[in-house]
Write a protein that holds these residues in place. Structure first.
Motif, PDB file in Angstrom:
ATOM      1  N   TYR A  33     -10.554  17.441  15.886  1.00 40.84           N
ATOM      2  CA  TYR A  33      -9.579  17.448  14.798  1.00 40.84           C
ATOM      3  C   TYR A  33     -10.048  16.519  13.678  1.00 40.84           C
ATOM      4  CZ  TYR A  33      -6.765  18.845  18.833  1.00 40.84           C
ATOM      5  OH  TYR A  33      -6.312  19.464  19.968  1.00 40.84           O
ATOM      6  N   TYR A  35      -8.331  14.474  10.390  1.00 43.98           N
ATOM      7  CA  TYR A  35      -7.121  14.041   9.703  1.00 43.98           C
ATOM      8  C   TYR A  35      -7.520  13.166   8.522  1.00 43.98           C
ATOM      9  CZ  TYR A  35      -4.453  15.187  13.997  1.00 43.98           C
ATOM     10  OH  TYR A  35      -3.873  15.814  15.083  1.00 43.98           O
ATOM     11  N   PHE A  45      -2.954  16.230   8.774  1.00 43.19           N
ATOM     12  CA  PHE A  45      -3.859  17.144   9.458  1.00 43.19           C
ATOM     13  C   PHE A  45      -4.684  17.940   8.453  1.00 43.19           C
ATOM     14  CE2 PHE A  45      -5.339  20.149  12.524  1.00 43.19           C
ATOM     15  CZ  PHE A  45      -5.265  21.385  11.917  1.00 43.19           C
ATOM     16  N   TYR A  48      -8.738  21.896  12.673  1.00 44.47           N
ATOM     17  CA  TYR A  48      -9.084  21.657  14.064  1.00 44.47           C
ATOM     18  C   TYR A  48     -10.029  22.739  14.557  1.00 44.47           C
ATOM     19  CZ  TYR A  48      -6.997  24.467  17.899  1.00 44.47           C
ATOM     20  OH  TYR A  48      -6.716  25.405  18.856  1.00 44.47           O
ATOM     21  N   GLN A  98      -6.906  21.847  23.780  1.00 47.17           N
ATOM     22  CA  GLN A  98      -6.102  21.691  22.577  1.00 47.17           C
ATOM     23  C   GLN A  98      -4.757  21.044  22.851  1.00 47.17           C
ATOM     24  OE1 GLN A  98      -5.737  25.937  21.452  1.00 47.17           O
ATOM     25  NE2 GLN A  98      -3.550  25.574  21.414  1.00 47.17           N
ATOM     26  N   GLN A  99      -4.308  20.989  24.088  1.00 51.04           N
ATOM     27  CA  GLN A  99      -3.026  20.363  24.373  1.00 51.04           C
ATOM     28  C   GLN A  99      -3.184  19.017  25.072  1.00 51.04           C
ATOM     29  OE1 GLN A  99      -0.182  21.182  23.275  1.00 51.04           O
ATOM     30  NE2 GLN A  99      -0.627  23.184  22.456  1.00 51.04           N
TER      31      GLN A  99
ATOM     32  N   TYR B  36       1.307   6.085  18.859  1.00 56.88           N
ATOM     33  CA  TYR B  36      -0.023   5.512  18.694  1.00 56.88           C
ATOM     34  C   TYR B  36       0.107   4.119  18.098  1.00 56.88           C
ATOM     35  CZ  TYR B  36      -2.251  10.101  19.335  1.00 56.88           C
ATOM     36  OH  TYR B  36      -2.694  11.290  19.840  1.00 56.88           O
ATOM     37  N   LEU B  46      -3.769   5.939  21.555  1.00 53.48           N
ATOM     38  CA  LEU B  46      -2.576   6.470  22.196  1.00 53.48           C
ATOM     39  C   LEU B  46      -1.941   5.427  23.113  1.00 53.48           C
ATOM     40  CD1 LEU B  46      -0.819   9.018  22.648  1.00 53.48           C
ATOM     41  CD2 LEU B  46      -2.239   9.463  24.661  1.00 53.48           C
ATOM     42  N   ARG B  92       3.998  17.414  18.548  1.00 53.93           N
ATOM     43  CA  ARG B  92       3.417  18.735  18.354  1.00 53.93           C
ATOM     44  C   ARG B  92       4.186  19.752  19.172  1.00 53.93           C
ATOM     45  NH1 ARG B  92      -1.675  16.703  21.503  1.00 53.93           N
ATOM     46  NH2 ARG B  92      -1.298  17.519  23.584  1.00 53.93           N
ATOM     47  N   GLY B  93       3.908  21.025  18.870  1.00 50.53           N
ATOM     48  CA  GLY B  93       4.649  22.099  19.502  1.00 50.53           C
ATOM     49  C   GLY B  93       4.089  22.461  20.863  1.00 50.53           C
ATOM     50  N   ALA B  94       4.621  23.536  21.399  1.00 44.14           N
ATOM     51  CA  ALA B  94       4.235  23.983  22.731  1.00 44.14           C
ATOM     52  C   ALA B  94       2.865  24.643  22.696  1.00 44.14           C
ATOM     53  CB  ALA B  94       5.282  24.958  23.259  1.00 44.14           C
ATOM     54  N   ARG B  95       2.344  24.899  23.875  1.00 43.30           N
ATOM     55  CA  ARG B  95       1.061  25.586  24.003  1.00 43.30           C
ATOM     56  C   ARG B  95       1.116  26.870  23.180  1.00 43.30           C
ATOM     57  NH1 ARG B  95      -2.640  24.748  27.774  1.00 43.30           N
ATOM     58  NH2 ARG B  95      -1.234  23.385  28.912  1.00 43.30           N
ATOM     59  N   GLY B  96       0.034  27.143  22.480  1.00 38.67           N
ATOM     60  CA  GLY B  96      -0.029  28.314  21.626  1.00 38.67           C
ATOM     61  C   GLY B  96       0.278  28.003  20.185  1.00 38.67           C
ATOM     62  N   ASN B  97       0.787  26.820  19.919  1.00 35.57           N
ATOM     63  CA  ASN B  97       1.069  26.421  18.540  1.00 35.57           C
ATOM     64  C   ASN B  97      -0.016  25.524  17.973  1.00 35.57           C
ATOM     65  OD1 ASN B  97       3.381  27.860  18.452  1.00 35.57           O
ATOM     66  ND2 ASN B  97       4.768  26.128  18.427  1.00 35.57           N
ATOM     67  N   ALA B  98      -1.181  25.591  18.564  1.00 41.83           N
ATOM     68  CA  ALA B  98      -2.336  24.793  18.154  1.00 41.83           C
ATOM     69  C   ALA B  98      -2.143  23.339  18.543  1.00 41.83           C
ATOM     70  CB  ALA B  98      -2.624  24.910  16.669  1.00 41.83           C
ATOM     71  N   GLY B  99      -3.237  22.580  18.532  1.00 43.12           N
ATOM     72  CA  GLY B  99      -3.161  21.214  19.028  1.00 43.12           C
ATOM     73  C   GLY B  99      -2.856  20.194  17.977  1.00 43.12           C
ATOM     74  N   LYS B 100      -2.688  20.607  16.728  1.00 41.66           N
ATOM     75  CA  LYS B 100      -2.525  19.608  15.689  1.00 41.66           C
ATOM     76  C   LYS B 100      -1.204  18.884  15.875  1.00 41.66           C
ATOM     77  CE  LYS B 100      -0.268  22.578  12.294  1.00 41.66           C
ATOM     78  NZ  LYS B 100      -0.386  23.234  10.973  1.00 41.66           N
ATOM     79  N   SER B 101      -1.236  17.601  15.591  1.00 37.56           N
ATOM     80  CA  SER B 101      -0.046  16.779  15.680  1.00 37.56           C
ATOM     81  C   SER B 101       0.460  16.449  14.290  1.00 37.56           C
ATOM     82  CB  SER B 101      -0.363  15.480  16.422  1.00 37.56           C
ATOM     83  OG  SER B 101      -0.737  15.736  17.764  1.00 37.56           O
ATOM     84  N   PHE B 103       2.367  13.584  12.190  1.00 43.74           N
ATOM     85  CA  PHE B 103       2.562  12.146  12.319  1.00 43.74           C
ATOM     86  C   PHE B 103       3.638  11.631  11.364  1.00 43.74           C
ATOM     87  CE2 PHE B 103      -0.951  10.420  14.903  1.00 43.74           C
ATOM     88  CZ  PHE B 103      -1.695  11.572  15.093  1.00 43.74           C
TER      89      PHE B 103
END
Lengths: 113, 113
Positions: A33, A35, A45, A48, A98-99, B36, B46, B92-101, B103
């Motif tokens: 990623y 940022y 962001f 990624y 990714q998670q 973080y 983290l 961040r969202g659930a699996r499938g919503n990409a890993g970006k966070s 902040f």
């Protein structure tokens, strides 16, 4: 083991020049990623990678910004024709998937004069 | 309106005090919540990672998530001068919503000896 490394640690450039920022993720981490952190702000962001492909480029501020990743490892963020508003700390993070937990590098501090 | 709002601080407390750091969010798709810690001129590190509503404790740190109120907190007990840093919430969202966070902007904490 070695963490995420970034180079250069600091970069001063003149407006209009191109810059390349490098990220070496933790070995074996498939997700990477980028940022951006402006002074006193949270992390914004940019992009990624999962392996060498970039499923989400939604955060790139303009077409002057591009990034690539080769060999599922090193990534380069390129900013063309830099502007003063590009001045910020550019942070790279990597994770096993990714998670999974993201581990950050120390950042590259970019100053555009 | 930002998706994640964080109490801006700065916060200054005496050594040994209990510190409360807070974030609110508007996106109900967020399911993973992180805190973080970022020391000056370093990348974020983290501290806590939670998924469900409720409390998670790790040493002097307790993370609290209230999904119904879209509110998360980090408590630091017996604060030490070495806790002086900027604290960033992320989610961040659930699996499938990409890993970006996404902040928050961070809260700068100073613990005075």
């Amino acid at each position: 083991g070695a963490g995420v490394s970034q180079s250069p640690s600091n970069k001063v450039t003149e407006k209009g020049k191109d810059v390349e920022l490098r990220c070496d993720p933790i070995s074996g981490h498939t997700a990477l990623y980028w940022y951006r952190q402006s002074l006193g702000q949270g992390l914004e962001f940019l992009i990624y990678f999962q392996g060498n492909s970039a499923p989400d480029k939604s955060g790139l501020p303009s077409d002057r910004f591009s990034a690539e990743r080769t060999g599922g490892s090193v990534s380069t963020l390129t900013i063309q024709r830099t502007q003063q508003e590009d001045s910020a700390v550019y942070l790279c993070a990597s994770s096993q998937g990714q998670q999974e937990t993201q581990y950050f590098g120390p950042g590259t501090r970019l100053l555009v004069l | 309106q930002k998706e994640v709002e964080q109490d801006p601080g700065p916060l200054s407390v005496p050594e040994g005090a209990i510190v409360s750091l807070n974030c609110t969010y508007s996106n109900s798709a967020f399911q993973y919540f992180m805190w973080y810690r970022q020391y000056s001129r370093k990348g974020p590190e983290l501290l806590m990672y939670t998924y469900s509503s409720g409390n998670k404790e790790d040493g002097r740190f307790t993370a609290q998530v209230d999904k119904s109120s879209k509110y998360i907190s980090l408590f630091i007990r017996d604060s030490q001068p070495s806790d002086s840093a900027t604290y960033l919430c992320a989610m961040r969202g659930a699996r499938g919503n990409a890993g970006k966070s996404t902040f928050g902007d961070g809260t700068t904490l100073t613990v005075k000896p």
